[in-house]
Scaffold this motif. Structure first.
Motif, PDB file in Angstrom:
ATOM      1  N   GLN A  86       1.077  -1.026   0.466  1.00 12.22           N
ATOM      2  CA  GLN A  86       0.032   0.190   0.063  1.00 12.22           C
ATOM      3  C   GLN A  86       1.101   1.440  -0.004  1.00 12.22           C
ATOM      4  N   ALA A  87       1.837   1.375   0.940  1.00 13.22           N
ATOM      5  CA  ALA A  87       2.184   2.321   0.943  1.00 13.22           C
ATOM      6  C   ALA A  87       3.685   2.352  -0.142  1.00 13.22           C
ATOM      7  N   GLN A  88       3.621   2.055  -1.483  1.00 10.78           N
ATOM      8  CA  GLN A  88       4.562   2.126  -2.934  1.00 10.78           C
ATOM      9  C   GLN A  88       3.129   2.515  -3.499  1.00 10.78           C
ATOM     10  N   LEU A  89       1.926   1.870  -3.966  1.00  9.54           N
ATOM     11  CA  LEU A  89       1.199   2.755  -3.406  1.00  9.54           C
ATOM     12  C   LEU A  89       0.759   3.962  -3.396  1.00  9.54           C
ATOM     13  N   ASP A  90       1.036   4.521  -3.400  1.00 13.15           N
ATOM     14  CA  ASP A  90       0.476   6.011  -2.108  1.00 13.15           C
ATOM     15  C   ASP A  90       1.971   6.573  -2.805  1.00 13.15           C
ATOM     16  N   LEU A  91       2.810   6.253  -3.222  1.00 12.08           N
ATOM     17  CA  LEU A  91       4.158   6.737  -3.395  1.00 12.08           C
ATOM     18  C   LEU A  91       4.234   6.864  -5.235  1.00 12.08           C
ATOM     19  N   MET A  92       3.808   5.568  -5.629  1.00  9.94           N
ATOM     20  CA  MET A  92       3.215   6.118  -7.249  1.00  9.94           C
ATOM     21  C   MET A  92       2.033   6.946  -7.578  1.00  9.94           C
ATOM     22  N   GLU A  93       1.218   7.198  -6.368  1.00  5.48           N
ATOM     23  CA  GLU A  93       0.125   8.416  -6.418  1.00  5.48           C
ATOM     24  C   GLU A  93       0.935   9.869  -6.606  1.00  5.48           C
ATOM     25  N   GLN A  94       1.864   9.849  -5.290  1.00  4.74           N
ATOM     26  CA  GLN A  94       2.704  11.770  -5.664  1.00  4.74           C
ATOM     27  C   GLN A  94       3.317  11.520  -6.760  1.00  4.74           C
ATOM     28  N   VAL A  95       3.670   9.762  -7.831  1.00  2.00           N
ATOM     29  CA  VAL A  95       5.147  10.300  -8.462  1.00  2.00           C
ATOM     30  C   VAL A  95       4.042  10.762 -10.080  1.00  2.00           C
ATOM     31  N   GLN A  96       3.197   9.701 -10.257  1.00  2.00           N
ATOM     32  CA  GLN A  96       2.393  10.201 -11.547  1.00  2.00           C
ATOM     33  C   GLN A  96       3.210   9.714 -12.478  1.00  2.00           C
ATOM     34  N   LYS A  97       3.689   8.848 -12.691  1.00  2.00           N
ATOM     35  CA  LYS A  97       4.588   9.071 -13.992  1.00  2.00           C
ATOM     36  C   LYS A  97       3.463   7.608 -14.467  1.00  2.00           C
ATOM     37  N   GLU A  98       3.878   7.811 -15.927  1.00  3.43           N
ATOM     38  CA  GLU A  98       2.674   6.748 -16.969  1.00  3.43           C
ATOM     39  C   GLU A  98       3.845   5.482 -17.274  1.00  3.43           C
ATOM     40  N   LYS A  99       3.192   4.901 -17.384  1.00  2.22           N
ATOM     41  CA  LYS A  99       3.971   3.613 -17.808  1.00  2.22           C
ATOM     42  C   LYS A  99       4.295   4.013 -19.396  1.00  2.22           C
ATOM     43  N   ARG A 100       5.036   3.736 -19.899  1.00  2.00           N
ATOM     44  CA  ARG A 100       5.533   2.981 -21.465  1.00  2.00           C
ATOM     45  C   ARG A 100       4.544   2.836 -22.551  1.00  2.00           C
ATOM     46  N   VAL A 101       4.639   2.805 -23.580  1.00  2.00           N
ATOM     47  CA  VAL A 101       3.747   1.964 -24.765  1.00  2.00           C
ATOM     48  C   VAL A 101       5.287   1.385 -25.813  1.00  2.00           C
ATOM     49  N   TYR A 102       4.307   0.390 -25.496  1.00  2.00           N
ATOM     50  CA  TYR A 102       5.298  -0.040 -26.358  1.00  2.00           C
ATOM     51  C   TYR A 102       4.593  -1.930 -27.422  1.00  2.00           C
ATOM     52  N   CYS A 103       5.409  -2.519 -28.076  1.00  2.00           N
ATOM     53  CA  CYS A 103       5.467  -3.802 -29.083  1.00  2.00           C
ATOM     54  C   CYS A 103       6.116  -4.319 -28.964  1.00  2.00           C
ATOM     55  N   HIS A 104       6.479  -5.238 -28.423  1.00  2.00           N
ATOM     56  CA  HIS A 104       7.021  -6.501 -28.528  1.00  2.00           C
ATOM     57  C   HIS A 104       7.330  -7.637 -29.402  1.00  2.00           C
TER      58      HIS A 104
END
Length: 748
Positions: free
Chosen positions: A219-237
């Protein structure tokens, strides 16, 4: 001050406080987190390539855990005085992190990804390995790399009847169970650890306690992600051809399903048959078409084969080799296979075979552990080797792989609690498991073969130990599942769980679990543990057909070791100046002598192939540490002749005065009349110890029969001017001579 970044604090129920900071350090990595818990600091970074090599159809993930020696204020050992290749301990921690993270990356993500966790500071109280996966997961979560996390990892110990999360090194010394557990918010995904014959119920209790603690960290990691607000990359492998996938499935699924029900026990024949199904399908394409079709067809066929085999088990309850779900493959074993090994055994189960040997050595053979955090020695080792020929591969033997280190460590932990580490077992033990054939669960074959080899060597094991690998195949849509006992390599590859459990008839000694699917309930886990217990008991019964208990004695060519205890203040006397005394003793008696100490005594281990040599060394040591006692008779050596008597060494470095009047019942006027010379050996009796100066008074006369009619002259026979306390002899007679103080090494 620099950038502050984002910080998330975790407060654990045990009072432990953990902080996660990102955006302040190592900012050019795709993701980085600085974790701090007390004085323990870890830096976790992750970098993932933006381009993928053509036709890459797997996920190239590398995880490295490293410890800097400066983290504990130490210099690295060795000539170069710098950190070099990872230690076995670092490799094992890297594997724990890897096994927890790897299943949570998307199946179609194929970019090379590097996760690095570095220990920067530690007070040697907190265990940094229990925080490493948390730091790694947090670094991935705050990056743009796709990830189905977060996860975290904790250590749980059973101390008394209490489950303790992330215990200190000191607390772990009293633990009956010690597990590393990794999990997401929903499910447990990885377990590894050792126990002292705990029950299945206690094991489940530990998993539940660990999972509750992990949920807080996730849960703490989810809260940290909420603070950072970084979008995941788009990929096609991956490039896909859905028409080809559908056509291949329609053509190949049923043949694969039908063959899976034939119960073929031959691994290579199964592989050839499945390959022939694909090759038969590809015959309809031209050579030009095959250049583009073949790579995709191989990937799709793997999915078809997996689906067919899994459904055959779920629907028909028949496994690839024809066994029932709870059936163990045929077992045969033998011991004393190698004539000059101290102990040897072969354990064969189905197409998996391990040749296991035991070598017994002295304290000088102990392994030295020189890590940044963990130091000491190890006198019980198990080394696992997996050559290419075990699976019929033309593969050169290289350096020890991470897998070999991990499998050897699991087998070592399974056995070591059943081997006594006291005066009944003074040996350093090295077990080597060489895998001769492999088709699943070679690490558990190493446990079983190791137990047999230990008993063949005469090691006084408390109880026999066996291990079994459990698997599971499940369907989340239908709710069907099957728990499989003693899994094949194919069942490990195609299944959802690999759960290895080792133990005695009375409890679990070690376990390792990797789960590749979400939603494993505690009810299913309970069923798996019970089925594992039944499988373990069956294997122990099969092993008992060959050997039921350790040999009553070691083999004749095994070095014999005996332990004696001496006063701590006499260790220096036994060693001598610069080791002179002990080295001479080893040379004369043809023995190896090791001296250690605890808080109360010196511990002397004497080893030799010959019992007489050991007894000779023991006699010399006892003579050195012996305390003279009035009334005792000694075989002495004349060290010097004086006008009033002779000085006789009765025990090493301790001599006393044999006055001329105590040599015989008749009177001698001079020492020449006695016939005694330096170097003569005579028997004497200690008749007096001077309370003031500790000088010793000896008598030979007291050991001779008194002549008939003998009358003692008034005043005795001793001339007044020759009393021992008036002599000016140069030695320290009656005391210790040449003990050498406390200097010199204590191992020789």
């Amino acid at each position: 001050m620099g950038p502050q970044g984002f910080t998330q604090t975790i407060k654990m129920p045990n009072g432990q406080e953990i902080s996660l900071n990102t955006g302040r350090y190592a900012k050019q990595a795709d993701g980085s987190v600085m974790l701090r818990c007390g004085d323990t600091v870890l830096l976790a970074t992750v970098c993932s390539a933006t381009e993928v090599a053509p036709e890459t159809d797997f996920f190239p993930l590398s995880v490295d855990y490293r410890e800097k020696y400066y983290s504990t204020g130490r210099f690295p050992g060795g000539f170069f005085r710098r950190e070099t290749k990872p230690s076995d301990y670092e490799v094992l921690i890297s594997r724990l992190i890897d096994r927890a993270l790897r299943p949570l990356f998307p199946d179609d993500y194929h970019a090379e990804t590097i996760v690095q966790v570095t220990l920067l500071s530690n007070d040697r109280k907190e265990t940094p390995d229990s925080l490493a996966a948390l730091a790694a997961s947090a670094a991935i979560c705050v990056s743009d790399i796709p990830f189905h996390g977060p996860i975290s990892e904790v250590r749980v110990a059973l101390i008394g009847d209490e489950y303790v999360i992330n215990p200190t090194f000191e607390q772990m010394e009293n633990a009956r169970l010690e597990l590393m557990v990794a999990a997401s918010m929903k499910d447990i995904c990885m377990v590894e650890g050792e126990c002292k014959e705990v029950s299945e119920e206690e094991m489940l209790g530990a998993l539940k306690a660990a999972h509750e603690a992990i949920k807080i960290q996730c849960q703490a990691q989810l809260d940290l992600m909420e603070q950072v607000q970084k979008e995941k990359r788009v990929y096609c492998h991956e490039e896909n051809n859905e028409d080809l996938r559908a056509d291949l499935t329609a053509a190949c699924y049923q043949p694969c399903y039908d063959f899976a029900l034939t119960g073929c026990a031959d691994k290579h024949k199964r592989e050839e048959t499945f390959n022939s199904i694909l090759e038969n399908y590809l015959t309809k394409y031209t050579e030009e078409e095959l250049e583009t079709v073949t790579p995709l067809a191989k990937r799709y066929f793997h999915d078809v084969e997996r689906s067919a085999v899994r459904n055959a088990v779920l629907n028909e309850r028949i496994r690839l080799d024809g066994r029932k779900t709870n059936e163990v493959r045929p077992i045969w074993t033998e011991v004393d296979v190698l004539p000059k090994a101290h102990g040897s055994a072969v354990f064969t189960r189905g197409e998996t075979q391990a040749l296991v040997t035991v070598t017994l050595g002295t304290k000088l053979d102990e392994q030295t552990i020189d890590g940044a955090v963990v130091e000491g020695t190890n006198n019980f080792m198990l080394h696992y080797n997996f050559p290419g020929f075990a699976t019929g591969e033309a593969k050169a033997q290289r350096s020890t792989s991470r897998r070999e280190i991990g499998h050897g460590n699991l087998a070592e932990r399974a056995l070591k609690s059943m081997v006594p580490h006291d005066e009944t077992m003074p040996y350093t033990v090295r077990i080597v498991s060489d895998i001769l054939e492999s088709n699943g669960s070679s690490s558990m074959a190493s446990v079983c073969g190791g137990c047999l080899a230990l008993m063949d060597a005469g090691v006084p094991m408390r109880k026999p130990v066996a291990g079994v690998a459990m698997g599971m195949i499940s369907d989340s849509e239908t709710g069907k599942y099957a728990i499989l006992t003693d899994i094949l390599g194919d069942e490990d590859h195609l299944g959802d769980m690999d759960f290895k459990v080792t133990g005695t008839r009375d409890g679990i000694t070690a376990c390792q679990m990797d789960i590749k699917v979400d939603g494993l309930s505690y009810e299913v886990l309970t069923e798996a543990l019970e089925q594992a217990r039944q499988g373990r008991l069956h294997i122990l019964d099969e092993m008992a057909k060959t050997i039921t208990e350790p040999r009553s004695d070691y083999k004749e060519f095994v070095p014999r070791i005996e332990t004696i205890f001496i006063p701590k203040d006499m260790i220096g006397a036994v060693i001598g100046p610069g080791g002179k005394v002990i080295q001479e003793m080893q040379k004369v008696t043809n023995t190896t002598i090791c001296i250690t100490e605890d808080e109360q005594k010196g511990i002397v281990e004497i080893s030799s192939q010959n019992k007489e040599d050991i007894e000779a060394a023991k006699a010399k040591i006892r003579a050195i540490v012996a305390v003279p006692e009035v009334g005792e008779v000694y075989d002495g050596k004349v060290t010097s002749i004086m006008s009033f008597g002779a000085f006789v060494e009765i025990i090493p470095n301790k001599d006393g005065l044999l006055h001329i009047s105590e040599i015989d019942w008749k009177r001698y006027e001079t020492m020449e009349e006695t016939g005694l010379k330096e170097g003569d050996h005579i028997q004497v009796k200690l008749i007096e110890i001077d309370e003031k100066n500790g000088k010793l008074r000896l008598s030979r006369k007291a050991l001779l029969p008194k002549p008939e009619g003998y009358e003692e002259k008034k005043g005795g026979d001793r001339p007044r001017g020759d009393r021992p306390h008036n002599n000016n002899h140069g030695g320290n007679h009656g005391g210790d001579r040449g003990h050498g103080g406390n200097g010199g090494p204590r191992r020789h």
